[in-house]
Design a protein around this motif. Structure first.
Motif, PDB file in Angstrom:
ATOM      1  N   ASP A 255      -2.209 -10.150  28.957  1.00  0.00           N
ATOM      2  CA  ASP A 255      -2.609  -9.075  29.473  1.00  0.00           C
ATOM      3  C   ASP A 255      -4.175  -8.973  29.203  1.00  0.00           C
ATOM      4  OD1 ASP A 255      -3.607  -6.449  29.289  1.00  0.00           O
ATOM      5  OD2 ASP A 255      -1.813  -5.599  28.490  1.00  0.00           O
ATOM      6  N   TYR A 256      -4.888  -8.925  30.229  1.00  0.00           N
ATOM      7  CA  TYR A 256      -6.502  -9.190  30.179  1.00  0.00           C
ATOM      8  C   TYR A 256      -7.116  -7.944  29.524  1.00  0.00           C
ATOM      9  CZ  TYR A 256      -6.695  -6.579  34.732  1.00  0.00           C
ATOM     10  OH  TYR A 256      -6.655  -5.292  35.706  1.00  0.00           O
ATOM     11  N   LEU A 257      -6.296  -6.845  29.604  1.00  0.00           N
ATOM     12  CA  LEU A 257      -7.104  -5.583  28.604  1.00  0.00           C
ATOM     13  C   LEU A 257      -6.951  -5.790  27.290  1.00  0.00           C
ATOM     14  CD1 LEU A 257      -5.644  -2.466  30.551  1.00  0.00           C
ATOM     15  CD2 LEU A 257      -7.726  -3.611  30.650  1.00  0.00           C
ATOM     16  N   LYS A 258      -5.907  -6.551  26.749  1.00  0.00           N
ATOM     17  CA  LYS A 258      -5.821  -7.243  25.462  1.00  0.00           C
ATOM     18  C   LYS A 258      -7.097  -8.028  25.137  1.00  0.00           C
ATOM     19  CE  LYS A 258      -1.086  -6.256  24.422  1.00  0.00           C
ATOM     20  NZ  LYS A 258       0.257  -6.781  23.933  1.00  0.00           N
ATOM     21  N   GLU A 259      -7.380  -8.873  26.202  1.00  0.00           N
ATOM     22  CA  GLU A 259      -8.540  -9.894  25.917  1.00  0.00           C
ATOM     23  C   GLU A 259      -9.647  -9.135  25.862  1.00  0.00           C
ATOM     24  OE1 GLU A 259     -10.406 -14.305  27.565  1.00  0.00           O
ATOM     25  OE2 GLU A 259      -9.589 -12.576  29.211  1.00  0.00           O
ATOM     26  N   SER A 260      -9.933  -8.062  26.963  1.00  0.00           N
ATOM     27  CA  SER A 260     -11.151  -7.426  26.930  1.00  0.00           C
ATOM     28  C   SER A 260     -11.378  -6.809  25.492  1.00  0.00           C
ATOM     29  CB  SER A 260     -11.133  -6.319  28.049  1.00  0.00           C
ATOM     30  OG  SER A 260     -12.063  -5.398  28.070  1.00  0.00           O
ATOM     31  N   GLN A 261     -10.103  -6.096  25.060  1.00  0.00           N
ATOM     32  CA  GLN A 261     -10.241  -5.377  23.479  1.00  0.00           C
ATOM     33  C   GLN A 261     -10.947  -6.478  22.636  1.00  0.00           C
ATOM     34  OE1 GLN A 261     -10.334  -2.193  23.174  1.00  0.00           O
ATOM     35  NE2 GLN A 261     -10.940  -2.560  20.966  1.00  0.00           N
ATOM     36  N   ALA A 262     -10.321  -7.811  22.714  1.00  0.00           N
ATOM     37  CA  ALA A 262     -10.662  -8.720  21.786  1.00  0.00           C
ATOM     38  C   ALA A 262     -12.152  -9.146  21.661  1.00  0.00           C
ATOM     39  CB  ALA A 262      -9.902  -9.813  21.679  1.00  0.00           C
ATOM     40  N   LEU A 263     -12.749  -9.306  23.225  1.00  0.00           N
ATOM     41  CA  LEU A 263     -13.922  -9.578  23.061  1.00  0.00           C
ATOM     42  C   LEU A 263     -14.952  -8.409  22.608  1.00  0.00           C
ATOM     43  CD1 LEU A 263     -13.559 -11.113  26.668  1.00  0.00           C
ATOM     44  CD2 LEU A 263     -14.312 -12.299  24.468  1.00  0.00           C
ATOM     45  N   LYS A 264     -14.481  -7.085  22.924  1.00  0.00           N
ATOM     46  CA  LYS A 264     -15.219  -6.018  22.422  1.00  0.00           C
ATOM     47  C   LYS A 264     -15.105  -5.971  21.107  1.00  0.00           C
ATOM     48  CE  LYS A 264     -13.087  -3.009  25.193  1.00  0.00           C
ATOM     49  NZ  LYS A 264     -12.660  -1.540  25.717  1.00  0.00           N
ATOM     50  N   VAL A 278     -14.406  -9.713  32.299  1.00  0.00           N
ATOM     51  CA  VAL A 278     -15.503  -9.543  32.095  1.00  0.00           C
ATOM     52  C   VAL A 278     -16.264  -8.431  32.623  1.00  0.00           C
ATOM     53  CG1 VAL A 278     -17.910 -10.961  32.364  1.00  0.00           C
ATOM     54  CG2 VAL A 278     -15.585 -12.164  32.245  1.00  0.00           C
ATOM     55  N   ASN A 279     -16.087  -8.020  33.808  1.00  0.00           N
ATOM     56  CA  ASN A 279     -16.909  -6.923  34.358  1.00  0.00           C
ATOM     57  C   ASN A 279     -16.299  -5.566  33.599  1.00  0.00           C
ATOM     58  OD1 ASN A 279     -17.792  -8.633  36.232  1.00  0.00           O
ATOM     59  ND2 ASN A 279     -16.769  -7.996  38.137  1.00  0.00           N
ATOM     60  N   LEU A 280     -15.100  -5.402  33.522  1.00  0.00           N
ATOM     61  CA  LEU A 280     -14.518  -4.238  32.605  1.00  0.00           C
ATOM     62  C   LEU A 280     -15.022  -4.246  31.132  1.00  0.00           C
ATOM     63  CD1 LEU A 280     -12.865  -1.868  32.270  1.00  0.00           C
ATOM     64  CD2 LEU A 280     -11.066  -3.431  31.683  1.00  0.00           C
ATOM     65  N   THR A 281     -15.082  -5.327  30.674  1.00  0.00           N
ATOM     66  CA  THR A 281     -15.667  -5.515  29.214  1.00  0.00           C
ATOM     67  C   THR A 281     -17.306  -5.026  29.294  1.00  0.00           C
ATOM     68  OG1 THR A 281     -14.137  -7.165  28.751  1.00  0.00           O
ATOM     69  CG2 THR A 281     -15.703  -6.860  27.042  1.00  0.00           C
ATOM     70  N   GLU A 282     -17.728  -5.638  29.974  1.00  0.00           N
ATOM     71  CA  GLU A 282     -19.327  -5.394  29.997  1.00  0.00           C
ATOM     72  C   GLU A 282     -19.605  -3.980  30.344  1.00  0.00           C
ATOM     73  OE1 GLU A 282     -23.257  -7.422  31.954  1.00  0.00           O
ATOM     74  OE2 GLU A 282     -21.473  -7.432  33.278  1.00  0.00           O
ATOM     75  N   SER A 283     -18.747  -3.406  31.229  1.00  0.00           N
ATOM     76  CA  SER A 283     -19.029  -1.917  31.615  1.00  0.00           C
ATOM     77  C   SER A 283     -18.801  -0.825  30.624  1.00  0.00           C
ATOM     78  CB  SER A 283     -18.026  -1.532  32.841  1.00  0.00           C
ATOM     79  OG  SER A 283     -16.717  -1.288  32.448  1.00  0.00           O
ATOM     80  N   GLU A 284     -17.969  -1.456  29.619  1.00  0.00           N
ATOM     81  CA  GLU A 284     -17.740  -0.562  28.685  1.00  0.00           C
ATOM     82  C   GLU A 284     -18.785  -0.922  27.263  1.00  0.00           C
ATOM     83  OE1 GLU A 284     -13.512  -1.017  27.646  1.00  0.00           O
ATOM     84  OE2 GLU A 284     -12.998   0.269  29.502  1.00  0.00           O
ATOM     85  N   GLY A 285     -19.784  -1.573  27.624  1.00  0.00           N
ATOM     86  CA  GLY A 285     -20.841  -1.675  26.569  1.00  0.00           C
ATOM     87  C   GLY A 285     -20.751  -2.917  25.708  1.00  0.00           C
ATOM     88  N   ALA A 286     -19.904  -3.986  25.998  1.00  0.00           N
ATOM     89  CA  ALA A 286     -19.965  -5.018  25.114  1.00  0.00           C
ATOM     90  C   ALA A 286     -20.768  -6.074  25.880  1.00  0.00           C
ATOM     91  CB  ALA A 286     -18.592  -5.560  24.971  1.00  0.00           C
TER      92      ALA A 286
END
Length: 403
Positions: A255-264, A278-286
């Motif tokens: 689940d790429y949202l879980k990966e996004s959360q882990a990166l954040k 990557v785009n989503l994670t960056e857009s949320e400030g990480a």
């Protein structure tokens, strides 16, 4: 990022979609159920010679997000314009995995399917889809040449569908932690990586191909020419590399949202990802970035195909033409999170930087991608003096790798 809400809505299904796109179906003995790539003769089926009158109905089998009619989001609808233009009333059945899609196509209830590389070849081999006459598809001429006539959408010189969208499994990293910026997959595979315990990896047997691709450059004596065509020695080397990596991995993701959360939150600082993550994670400030490493990357390319049993083939062809039209292709690519197949779509995306972000039109970038393909016993690199490991064996090895 415009698609953040849409991405969340689709997360579960899309992750089960593109992420599992390369999964094959093994027989009871573990062998691959159908051959793929070149070197096999599909059933003798002919493509349509000419279009008739639209039949009034079209049954679509698709990855979630590929055939939106406004029911999930009123602002996202490229099905209704098609219905109004053609008179073909659309029924959409979403699927979550390639295995599910292959089984559903065998029922004969669907006219067209959006298939990823492994599923497409299994459908061809089984005679569930037929060759496509691209001369009857007006927008086909605009599709990027580097997506046409590929092993996952053509067999023995015959096209079996139209390219739809594609993407790479990039190397993502936290820019505040991973320094200098990486340019090699060694940051996740080297046993002495200083990021051990903070590495994220893709949770699927097809990830073995990522290890094989890395070994192509770092152990050339193995003679790997295609990461999906591995003999006993090559396969064991890839498996050993992943076993070595296992204790370094903080989390395997599907689940790429879980990966996004882990990166954040910093639980992971580097690993394989999709550009949309990557785009989503960056857009949320990480502080996250991505790179296509020097070794290249694995990835996906999806194809729309026509059922050999379809009673609505004129409507099917009109859909194939519609879905790669600039307007529809732009909407799909932006909603789903991938590069469009039609370059004219790039001028129609709401986010004018979308095509740059997904490297749409960059043939050199695309050439560095090893698109997901089902491993089979007949070596996909053309060797005939050895047998290669099929997907059943990849699946068993993956279970062993993860422990």
């Amino acid at each position: 990022m415009r698609n953040a809400r849409s991405i969340r809505l689709l997360a579960g299904l899309v992750c089960a979609g593109t992420a599992v796109a390369a999964c094959g179906t093994a027989g009871e003995d573990g062998s691959q159920a159908a051959p793929g790539g070149s070197g096999f003769e599909p059933p003798a089926l002919e493509a349509m010679a000419e279009l008739g009158e639209p039949e009034g109905e079209l049954n679509i089998l698709a990855w979630p997000g590929y055939a939106e009619d406004g029911s999930n989001d009123p602002a996202v609808d490229w099905v209704t314009p098609f219905e109004k233009e053609t008179g073909c009333q659309v029924n959409v059945k979403p699927f979550g995995t390639s295995d599910e899609a292959v089984n559903l196509m065998k029922t004969g209830q669907y006219d067209v399917i959006s298939a990823s590389g492994d599923a497409s070849l299994r459908l061809v081999a089984a005679g569930d889809v037929e060759p496509v006459n691209t001369e009857l598809i007006g927008n086909y001429g605009d599709v990027y040449p580097f997506l046409k006539d590929k092993p996952w959408n053509s067999v023995n010189g015959k096209s079996y569908g139209v390219p739809h969208g594609w993407g790479a499994n990039v190397l993502s990293y936290r820019t505040d932690v991973v320094r200098p910026a990486p340019d090699s997959w060694s940051v996740v595979f080297d046993k002495d990586s200083k990021y051990k315990g903070k590495i994220t990896a893709y949770d699927s047997p097809i990830y073995i191909a990522d290890a094989a691709m890395y070994l192509m450059k770092h152990q050339p004596d193995l003679g790997i020419q295609n990461p999906y065509a591995l003999d006993d020695k090559q396969f064991q080397a890839a498996v050993d590399l992943l076993k070595q990596q296992r204790p370094m991995v903080s989390e395997y993701w599907s689940d790429y949202l879980k990966e996004s959360q882990a990166l954040k939150n910093g639980d992971a600082v580097v690993g394989t990802a999709w550009q949309v993550t990557v785009n989503l994670t960056e857009s949320e400030g990480a502080p996250v970035a991505s790179v296509l490493p020097s070794e290249g990357a694995t990835g996906w390319s999806d194809t729309w195909m026509v059922s050999a049993k379809s009673p609505n083939k004129t409507c099917a062809y009109k859909w194939l033409d519609h879905i790669i039209s600039p307007e529809a292709n732009a909407q799909v690519a932006e909603y789903f999170g991938e590069a469009p197949a039609n370059p004219k779509a790039c001028g129609l995306t709401e986010d004018k930087g979308h095509c740059d972000a997904y490297h749409a039109g960059d043939a050199d970038y695309a050439a560095q991608i090893w698109y997901w393909t089902t491993p089979i016993e007949q070596c996909l690199d053309g060797r005939t003096d050895v047998k290669c490991k099929d997907y059943g064996e990849w699946t068993r090895a993956w279970t062993e790798i993860k422990g």
